[in-house]
Design a protein around this motif. Structure first.
Motif, PDB file in Angstrom:
ATOM      1  N   GLY A  30       0.825  -1.190   0.000  1.00 34.01           N
ATOM      2  CA  GLY A  30       0.000   0.000   0.000  1.00 34.01           C
ATOM      3  C   GLY A  30       0.864   1.247   0.000  1.00 34.01           C
ATOM      4  N   PRO A  31       0.251   2.436   0.192  1.00 37.61           N
ATOM      5  CA  PRO A  31       1.000   3.685   0.183  1.00 37.61           C
ATOM      6  C   PRO A  31       2.107   3.681   1.240  1.00 37.61           C
ATOM      7  N   VAL A  32       3.244   4.247   0.874  1.00 34.62           N
ATOM      8  CA  VAL A  32       4.381   4.319   1.785  1.00 34.62           C
ATOM      9  C   VAL A  32       4.471   5.727   2.356  1.00 34.62           C
ATOM     10  N   PRO A  33       4.427   5.893   3.682  1.00 39.46           N
ATOM     11  CA  PRO A  33       4.549   7.234   4.258  1.00 39.46           C
ATOM     12  C   PRO A  33       5.910   7.845   3.919  1.00 39.46           C
ATOM     13  N   VAL A  34       5.913   9.124   3.575  1.00 37.12           N
ATOM     14  CA  VAL A  34       7.168   9.816   3.296  1.00 37.12           C
ATOM     15  C   VAL A  34       7.878  10.081   4.619  1.00 37.12           C
ATOM     16  N   PRO A  35       9.157   9.763   4.728  1.00 39.27           N
ATOM     17  CA  PRO A  35       9.879   9.987   5.985  1.00 39.27           C
ATOM     18  C   PRO A  35       9.849  11.449   6.395  1.00 39.27           C
ATOM     19  N   THR A  36       9.702  11.688   7.682  1.00 41.00           N
ATOM     20  CA  THR A  36       9.748  13.044   8.209  1.00 41.00           C
ATOM     21  C   THR A  36      11.184  13.561   8.156  1.00 41.00           C
ATOM     22  N   PRO A  37      11.383  14.885   8.283  1.00 42.78           N
ATOM     23  CA  PRO A  37      12.740  15.441   8.180  1.00 42.78           C
ATOM     24  C   PRO A  37      13.742  14.848   9.172  1.00 42.78           C
ATOM     25  N   ASP A  38      13.260  14.372  10.334  1.00 45.16           N
ATOM     26  CA  ASP A  38      14.200  13.819  11.310  1.00 45.16           C
ATOM     27  C   ASP A  38      14.556  12.368  11.014  1.00 45.16           C
ATOM     28  N   ASN A  39      13.925  11.783   9.999  1.00 42.45           N
ATOM     29  CA  ASN A  39      14.252  10.413   9.613  1.00 42.45           C
ATOM     30  C   ASN A  39      15.354  10.480   8.564  1.00 42.45           C
ATOM     31  N   VAL A  40      16.573  10.192   8.987  1.00 38.10           N
ATOM     32  CA  VAL A  40      17.724  10.288   8.084  1.00 38.10           C
ATOM     33  C   VAL A  40      18.441   8.943   7.994  1.00 38.10           C
ATOM     34  N   LYS A  41      17.727   7.866   8.249  1.00 38.50           N
ATOM     35  CA  LYS A  41      18.341   6.546   8.195  1.00 38.50           C
ATOM     36  C   LYS A  41      18.966   6.316   6.826  1.00 38.50           C
ATOM     37  N   GLY A  42      20.173   5.796   6.833  1.00 39.71           N
ATOM     38  CA  GLY A  42      20.919   5.569   5.610  1.00 39.71           C
ATOM     39  C   GLY A  42      21.875   6.701   5.278  1.00 39.71           C
ATOM     40  N   ILE A  43      21.603   7.910   5.784  1.00 43.28           N
ATOM     41  CA  ILE A  43      22.470   9.061   5.542  1.00 43.28           C
ATOM     42  C   ILE A  43      23.550   9.074   6.622  1.00 43.28           C
ATOM     43  N   LEU A  44      24.794   9.025   6.220  1.00 41.73           N
ATOM     44  CA  LEU A  44      25.893   9.042   7.185  1.00 41.73           C
ATOM     45  C   LEU A  44      26.266  10.486   7.515  1.00 41.73           C
ATOM     46  N   HIS A  45      26.605  10.720   8.782  1.00 43.63           N
ATOM     47  CA  HIS A  45      26.942  12.060   9.270  1.00 43.63           C
ATOM     48  C   HIS A  45      25.829  13.040   8.903  1.00 43.63           C
ATOM     49  N   PRO A  46      24.594  12.744   9.290  1.00 42.19           N
ATOM     50  CA  PRO A  46      23.448  13.525   8.791  1.00 42.19           C
ATOM     51  C   PRO A  46      23.489  15.006   9.128  1.00 42.19           C
ATOM     52  N   ASP A  47      23.918  15.380  10.331  1.00 38.04           N
ATOM     53  CA  ASP A  47      23.936  16.802  10.690  1.00 38.04           C
ATOM     54  C   ASP A  47      24.993  17.552   9.900  1.00 38.04           C
ATOM     55  N   GLU A  48      26.145  16.937   9.739  1.00 37.00           N
ATOM     56  CA  GLU A  48      27.199  17.560   8.939  1.00 37.00           C
ATOM     57  C   GLU A  48      26.756  17.702   7.488  1.00 37.00           C
ATOM     58  N   GLN A  49      26.127  16.647   6.958  1.00 40.68           N
ATOM     59  CA  GLN A  49      25.708  16.663   5.555  1.00 40.68           C
ATOM     60  C   GLN A  49      24.651  17.736   5.307  1.00 40.68           C
ATOM     61  N   ALA A  50      23.774  17.935   6.304  1.00 41.75           N
ATOM     62  CA  ALA A  50      22.698  18.918   6.141  1.00 41.75           C
ATOM     63  C   ALA A  50      23.229  20.337   5.993  1.00 41.75           C
ATOM     64  N   ARG A  51      24.463  20.586   6.428  1.00 35.38           N
ATOM     65  CA  ARG A  51      25.042  21.918   6.301  1.00 35.38           C
ATOM     66  C   ARG A  51      25.527  22.201   4.882  1.00 35.38           C
ATOM     67  N   HIS A  52      25.552  21.176   4.046  1.00 33.97           N
ATOM     68  CA  HIS A  52      26.105  21.348   2.710  1.00 33.97           C
ATOM     69  C   HIS A  52      25.073  21.198   1.599  1.00 33.97           C
ATOM     70  N   ARG A  53      23.895  20.705   1.937  1.00 35.97           N
ATOM     71  CA  ARG A  53      22.867  20.536   0.903  1.00 35.97           C
ATOM     72  C   ARG A  53      21.492  20.510   1.548  1.00 35.97           C
ATOM     73  N   SER A  54      20.465  20.760   0.746  1.00 35.65           N
ATOM     74  CA  SER A  54      19.083  20.645   1.223  1.00 35.65           C
ATOM     75  C   SER A  54      18.528  19.300   0.788  1.00 35.65           C
ATOM     76  N   LEU A  55      17.542  18.817   1.524  1.00 35.96           N
ATOM     77  CA  LEU A  55      16.892  17.553   1.189  1.00 35.96           C
ATOM     78  C   LEU A  55      15.393  17.705   1.359  1.00 35.96           C
TER      79      LEU A  55
END
Length: 293
Positions: free
Chosen positions: A7-32
């Protein structure tokens, strides 16, 4: 008729960054940003995502990801490549150089979804990316039309019109793949392939062939990738008080086994990764909340 696994898959909320390594550092360099898939294509596509960056006058940044076991169709414009691409399952850490100004809009297919939708053997795309038209010749011109739009919503509409207009055959094996992958992802007690074959009453050889054809990687790798992503996510959130207990929860033989695999895949030991994540999070917080004098 749909089930919980297709069925429909819920879109992850902004705090769901599973799979993204170093998520806080990465967020300073790009938008998602992420967008949900429409009901007509939701049986194959999980969601859409867009990444944009402007590092003008700054050094390149290398974004690292532990990819999910799925195919991404991307529409990219950057200093390194521009166009539409089919990105197969990546079985190692994925590193993308972000430099200058660039953007990527992607359709993340469900695990098995691209193979079911196209009829192609997804194993052929493992650990590689090919031009979209090499896999789908009828997609000629699609990348240009998508990149000509600046709105993510309009881009989604163009892609979905293309997908809806493409004929596909019903595939009962795909439903089974969805159920098995969903169990692997969400049931932390599933840590071995024999547990999967027992639960779904499927011979190991059949499971392996099915995963190569639809998912693009073997069932053992898929299990380990989900558990490794769980571990990296918990460590990034500050779970460091008992690494031995964490290793056991994730299905590893012991802490040493977890540490070896984590270090080999991520490039640093679990505790070092957790400390690095905390340091990055504190740097972000210090910029948002000024220190009182």
């Amino acid at each position: 008729m749909t089930t919980a696994s297709d069925g429909p898959v819920p879109v992850p909320t902004p705090d769901n960054v599973k799979g993204i390594l170093h998520p806080d550092e990465q967020a300073r360099h790009r938008s998602l940003a992420r967008l949900s898939a429409g009901p007509e294509v939701g049986r194959f596509v999980e969601w859409y995502w867009s990444v944009r960056w402007d590092l003008t006058g700054r050094p390149p940044y290398y974004a690292e990801v532990l990819p999910f076991p799925c195919v991404n169709v991307t529409f990219e414009r950057s200093e390194t490549r521009t166009g539409g691409f089919v990105n197969g399952v990546c079985t190692t850490k994925f590193v993308r150089e972000l430099s200058g100004v660039g953007e990527t809009f992607g359709a993340r297919f469900r695990a098995g979804g691209f193979g079911a939708f196209t009829g192609l053997d997804v194993g052929a795309f493992r650990d590689t990316a090919v031009p979209l038209t090499d896999a789908l010749p009828e997609a000629a011109g699609l990348a240009e039309r998508v990149l000509a739009e600046s709105s993510d919503i309009k881009r989604r509409s163009i892609i979905e019109d293309f997908l809806i207009g493409r004929k596909f055959a019903a595939d009962p094996n795909y439903r089974l793949v969805l159920r098995i992958v969903a169990a692997m992802e969400h049931d932390l007690e599933l840590t071995r392939v024999d547990q999967v074959t027992d639960r779904f009453d499927i011979p190991i050889r059949t499971l392996q062939r099915m995963f190569r054809r639809y998912v693009g990687a073997g069932p053992k790798w898929v299990l380990r990738r989900y558990r490794l992503q769980d571990g990296a996510d918990l460590l990034a959130r500050g779970r460091i008080e008992d690494l031995a207990a964490l290793a056991t929860e994730l299905g590893y033989f012991d802490q040493a086994h977890f540490s070896r695999e984590f270090t080999a895949e991520v490039g640093m030991a679990p505790l070092e990764y957790a400390k690095n994540s905390l340091r990055s999070r504190n740097e972000v917080t210090s910029k948002v909340v000024p220190t009182r004098m």
